[in-house]
Design a protein around this motif. Structure first.
Motif, PDB file in Angstrom:
ATOM      1  N   PRO A 202      -7.197   0.483  -7.074  1.00  0.00           N
ATOM      2  CA  PRO A 202      -7.841   0.239  -5.787  1.00  0.00           C
ATOM      3  C   PRO A 202      -7.493   1.340  -4.782  1.00  0.00           C
ATOM      4  O   PRO A 202      -6.349   1.803  -4.720  1.00  0.00           O
ATOM      5  CB  PRO A 202      -7.273  -1.115  -5.351  1.00  0.00           C
ATOM      6  CG  PRO A 202      -6.938  -1.799  -6.637  1.00  0.00           C
ATOM      7  CD  PRO A 202      -6.438  -0.702  -7.540  1.00  0.00           C
ATOM      8  N   ALA A 203      -8.478   1.740  -3.996  1.00  0.00           N
ATOM      9  CA  ALA A 203      -8.273   2.831  -3.046  1.00  0.00           C
ATOM     10  C   ALA A 203      -9.080   2.577  -1.783  1.00  0.00           C
ATOM     11  O   ALA A 203     -10.146   1.966  -1.811  1.00  0.00           O
ATOM     12  CB  ALA A 203      -8.685   4.167  -3.666  1.00  0.00           C
ATOM     13  N   ALA A 204      -8.537   3.054  -0.663  1.00  0.00           N
ATOM     14  CA  ALA A 204      -9.244   3.028   0.612  1.00  0.00           C
ATOM     15  C   ALA A 204      -9.506   4.464   1.033  1.00  0.00           C
ATOM     16  O   ALA A 204      -8.675   5.354   0.819  1.00  0.00           O
ATOM     17  CB  ALA A 204      -8.421   2.309   1.671  1.00  0.00           C
TER      18      ALA A 204
ATOM     19  N   HIS B  84       4.645   0.347 -10.671  1.00  0.00           N
ATOM     20  CA  HIS B  84       5.780   0.023  -9.801  1.00  0.00           C
ATOM     21  C   HIS B  84       5.423  -0.996  -8.718  1.00  0.00           C
ATOM     22  O   HIS B  84       6.191  -1.179  -7.775  1.00  0.00           O
ATOM     23  CB  HIS B  84       6.335   1.306  -9.182  1.00  0.00           C
ATOM     24  CG  HIS B  84       7.139   2.138 -10.141  1.00  0.00           C
ATOM     25  ND1 HIS B  84       8.520   2.202 -10.107  1.00  0.00           N
ATOM     26  CD2 HIS B  84       6.757   2.926 -11.178  1.00  0.00           C
ATOM     27  CE1 HIS B  84       8.948   3.008 -11.072  1.00  0.00           C
ATOM     28  NE2 HIS B  84       7.900   3.454 -11.734  1.00  0.00           N
ATOM     29  N   GLY B  85       4.265  -1.624  -8.856  1.00  0.00           N
ATOM     30  CA  GLY B  85       3.942  -2.732  -7.962  1.00  0.00           C
ATOM     31  C   GLY B  85       3.169  -2.389  -6.714  1.00  0.00           C
ATOM     32  O   GLY B  85       3.033  -3.227  -5.816  1.00  0.00           O
ATOM     33  N   VAL B  86       2.635  -1.171  -6.622  1.00  0.00           N
ATOM     34  CA  VAL B  86       1.764  -0.818  -5.504  1.00  0.00           C
ATOM     35  C   VAL B  86       0.366  -1.347  -5.807  1.00  0.00           C
ATOM     36  O   VAL B  86      -0.118  -1.284  -6.940  1.00  0.00           O
ATOM     37  CB  VAL B  86       1.736   0.703  -5.277  1.00  0.00           C
ATOM     38  CG1 VAL B  86       0.722   1.087  -4.200  1.00  0.00           C
ATOM     39  CG2 VAL B  86       3.124   1.202  -4.890  1.00  0.00           C
ATOM     40  N   ASP B  87      -0.307  -1.866  -4.782  1.00  0.00           N
ATOM     41  CA  ASP B  87      -1.594  -2.537  -4.983  1.00  0.00           C
ATOM     42  C   ASP B  87      -2.806  -1.709  -4.564  1.00  0.00           C
ATOM     43  O   ASP B  87      -3.914  -1.969  -5.029  1.00  0.00           O
ATOM     44  CB  ASP B  87      -1.614  -3.857  -4.210  1.00  0.00           C
ATOM     45  CG  ASP B  87      -0.537  -4.798  -4.692  1.00  0.00           C
ATOM     46  OD1 ASP B  87      -0.663  -5.320  -5.810  1.00  0.00           O
ATOM     47  OD2 ASP B  87       0.459  -4.991  -3.955  1.00  0.00           O
ATOM     48  N   LEU B  88      -2.604  -0.730  -3.671  1.00  0.00           N
ATOM     49  CA  LEU B  88      -3.737   0.055  -3.187  1.00  0.00           C
ATOM     50  C   LEU B  88      -3.234   1.396  -2.690  1.00  0.00           C
ATOM     51  O   LEU B  88      -2.169   1.478  -2.061  1.00  0.00           O
ATOM     52  CB  LEU B  88      -4.478  -0.685  -2.074  1.00  0.00           C
ATOM     53  CG  LEU B  88      -5.686   0.029  -1.443  1.00  0.00           C
ATOM     54  CD1 LEU B  88      -6.834  -0.967  -1.190  1.00  0.00           C
ATOM     55  CD2 LEU B  88      -5.305   0.704  -0.124  1.00  0.00           C
TER      56      LEU B  88
ATOM     57  N   PHE C  89       0.845  -1.188   0.000  1.00  0.00           N
ATOM     58  CA  PHE C  89       0.000   0.000   0.000  1.00  0.00           C
ATOM     59  C   PHE C  89       0.887   1.247   0.000  1.00  0.00           C
ATOM     60  O   PHE C  89       2.047   1.211   0.398  1.00  0.00           O
ATOM     61  CB  PHE C  89      -0.891   0.064   1.245  1.00  0.00           C
ATOM     62  CG  PHE C  89      -1.953  -0.993   1.359  1.00  0.00           C
ATOM     63  CD1 PHE C  89      -2.083  -2.019   0.432  1.00  0.00           C
ATOM     64  CD2 PHE C  89      -2.832  -0.968   2.436  1.00  0.00           C
ATOM     65  CE1 PHE C  89      -3.073  -2.983   0.558  1.00  0.00           C
ATOM     66  CE2 PHE C  89      -3.820  -1.929   2.585  1.00  0.00           C
ATOM     67  CZ  PHE C  89      -3.941  -2.945   1.645  1.00  0.00           C
ATOM     68  N   PHE C  90       0.295   2.358  -0.406  1.00  0.00           N
ATOM     69  CA  PHE C  90       0.974   3.650  -0.346  1.00  0.00           C
ATOM     70  C   PHE C  90      -0.034   4.656   0.187  1.00  0.00           C
ATOM     71  O   PHE C  90      -1.141   4.767  -0.352  1.00  0.00           O
ATOM     72  CB  PHE C  90       1.442   4.070  -1.742  1.00  0.00           C
ATOM     73  CG  PHE C  90       2.340   5.279  -1.781  1.00  0.00           C
ATOM     74  CD1 PHE C  90       3.723   5.141  -1.863  1.00  0.00           C
ATOM     75  CD2 PHE C  90       1.808   6.562  -1.760  1.00  0.00           C
ATOM     76  CE1 PHE C  90       4.557   6.255  -1.916  1.00  0.00           C
ATOM     77  CE2 PHE C  90       2.624   7.683  -1.806  1.00  0.00           C
ATOM     78  CZ  PHE C  90       4.013   7.524  -1.887  1.00  0.00           C
ATOM     79  N   ARG C  91       0.323   5.369   1.246  1.00  0.00           N
ATOM     80  CA  ARG C  91      -0.588   6.395   1.773  1.00  0.00           C
ATOM     81  C   ARG C  91      -0.199   7.745   1.201  1.00  0.00           C
ATOM     82  O   ARG C  91       0.965   8.127   1.210  1.00  0.00           O
ATOM     83  CB  ARG C  91      -0.570   6.448   3.301  1.00  0.00           C
ATOM     84  CG  ARG C  91      -1.672   7.368   3.836  1.00  0.00           C
ATOM     85  CD  ARG C  91      -1.931   7.225   5.315  1.00  0.00           C
ATOM     86  NE  ARG C  91      -3.384   7.195   5.555  1.00  0.00           N
ATOM     87  CZ  ARG C  91      -3.944   7.385   6.739  1.00  0.00           C
ATOM     88  NH1 ARG C  91      -3.213   7.612   7.811  1.00  0.00           N
ATOM     89  NH2 ARG C  91      -5.265   7.328   6.874  1.00  0.00           N
TER      90      ARG C  91
END
Length: 359
Positions: free
Chosen positions: A301-303, A262-266, A233-235
């Motif tokens: 995808p996002a939270a 670059h391989g971040v999923d969410l 994840f990345f915030r």
């Protein structure tokens, strides 16, 4: 609508049992110095264990520093040595036993480092108060009364990248199933992203491509150490809320497209924190539209996070496709069993420990 909030959600090989997740929230409760500096203890165990027992699907542990100088305060958790790993494994083992996915947010506070605990005023602390001189992209203090940070050299930037990589290896050893890189709230990575705090004239400053160079180097280093089967994840702070000269929502959508490659999923979408005294239109769900833009425009995808307090409100966000999950902060501080209560109100179910079957 309510059942969508309590449907499982899978990224790579990891499945959270529901979409009610816990946002990272610092506890400022670790020892500041000595061999136990940055080490989790009974407070941290009880804090996270209570939310897992309460049915939370995924817990992102508070900002955990990749180096002593990367702590927001001397009382932050750290993950720069193996003593810290052993204490964290106790937490992840318990969370997994409750069916909760354990995640960790790894972080460097940049120019906002070396401050006191909030209940002690939260102001800067110097060496006389167990503090240190912060580092940053540029020698620009966070606010009046804060120290001028040391400007990172290119070699210093690479050293921080390597600290994130080492922290990732330790996160795996500690048993976490999700790593989140903290790029929000005006800490080091966010400082590089925003032209308000990044005044560099080398390859790490100026253009959008240059300002994302360090964040992407961190992402690549973390992804290289983090197993392919586990999500990253990345915030992000989607906006600095500055009228001009800050990071914008348009740039967030643009960065989201790059992070996917670059391989971040969410993307964990928050806002603000880079500059003091900005006007923020705070209200229920005020940050949700930024997560919705990431999903709609970047297909990522996002939270969503930010004054999400009511079960029907959270359920609507997920059911309408504005976000894939909701991250609760203060509401989970008030009610560790929020997920269980929400499931009851919405006609859904969450895992109930055998010991609580009478509830």
């Amino acid at each position: 609508m309510g059942t969508t909030l309590f449907e499982p959600y899978t990224l790579r090989s990891v499945t959270a049992p529901n979409r009610v997740w816990m946002a990272p929230m610092c506890q400022y409760s670790a020892e500041p110095t000595g061999p136990q500096a940055g080490v989790a203890h009974d407070w941290h165990f009880a804090h996270y264990a209570a939310r897992a027992v309460g049915g939370t699907g995924l817990i992102l542990q508070e900002a955990t520093a990749v180096s002593p100088e990367g702590r927001i305060s001397p009382y932050d958790l750290g993950i720069w040595n193996d003593t810290q790993v052993e204490a964290l494994r106790r937490i992840t083992d318990f969370l997994k036993a409750q069916g909760t996915v354990p995640g960790i947010q790894i972080a460097h506070a940049g120019r906002k480092a070396s401050t006191d605990a909030p209940w002690k005023g939260g102001g800067p602390v110097g060496p006389e108060g167990r503090g240190w001189r912060p580092s940053a992209p540029s020698p620009v203090p966070f606010a009046e009364g804060h120290p001028v940070p040391h400007e990172l050299t290119v070699e210093g930037i690479q050293e921080v990248v390597e600290q994130f990589a080492a922290a990732t290896r330790r996160a795996l050893a500690a048993g976490y199933q999700v790593v989140e890189i903290h790029g929000a709230h005006g800490y080091l990575i966010g400082e590089f992203l925003s032209p308000h705090s990044n005044r560099r004239t080398d390859e790490y400053g100026g253009s959008f491509e240059n300002r994302i160079r360090f964040p992407l180097a961190v992402v690549d280093a973390v992804r290289a150490e983090w197993p392919e089967e586990l999500p990253l994840f990345f915030r992000i702070s989607a906006t600095d809320w500055l009228e001009e000269g800050g990071w914008t929502a348009d740039e967030t959508v643009r960065l989201a497209e790059v992070l996917q490659r670059h391989g971040v999923d969410l993307l964990d979408v928050s806002t603000g924190g880079l500059a003091p005294d900005v006007r923020i239109p705070v209200g229920p769900g005020y940050q949700v539209p930024f997560a919705a833009r990431v999903k709609a425009e970047a297909g990522f995808p996002a939270a969503a996070v930010g004054l999400i307090t009511e079960p029907a409100q959270a359920a609507k966000i997920v059911a309408n496709g504005e976000a894939d999950a909701v991250l609760l902060g203060r509401e989970l501080l008030r009610d560790p069993h929020w997920a269980r209560r929400a499931a009851g109100e919405l006609g859904a179910e969450v895992r109930r420990p055998n010991q609580y079957h009478r509830s």
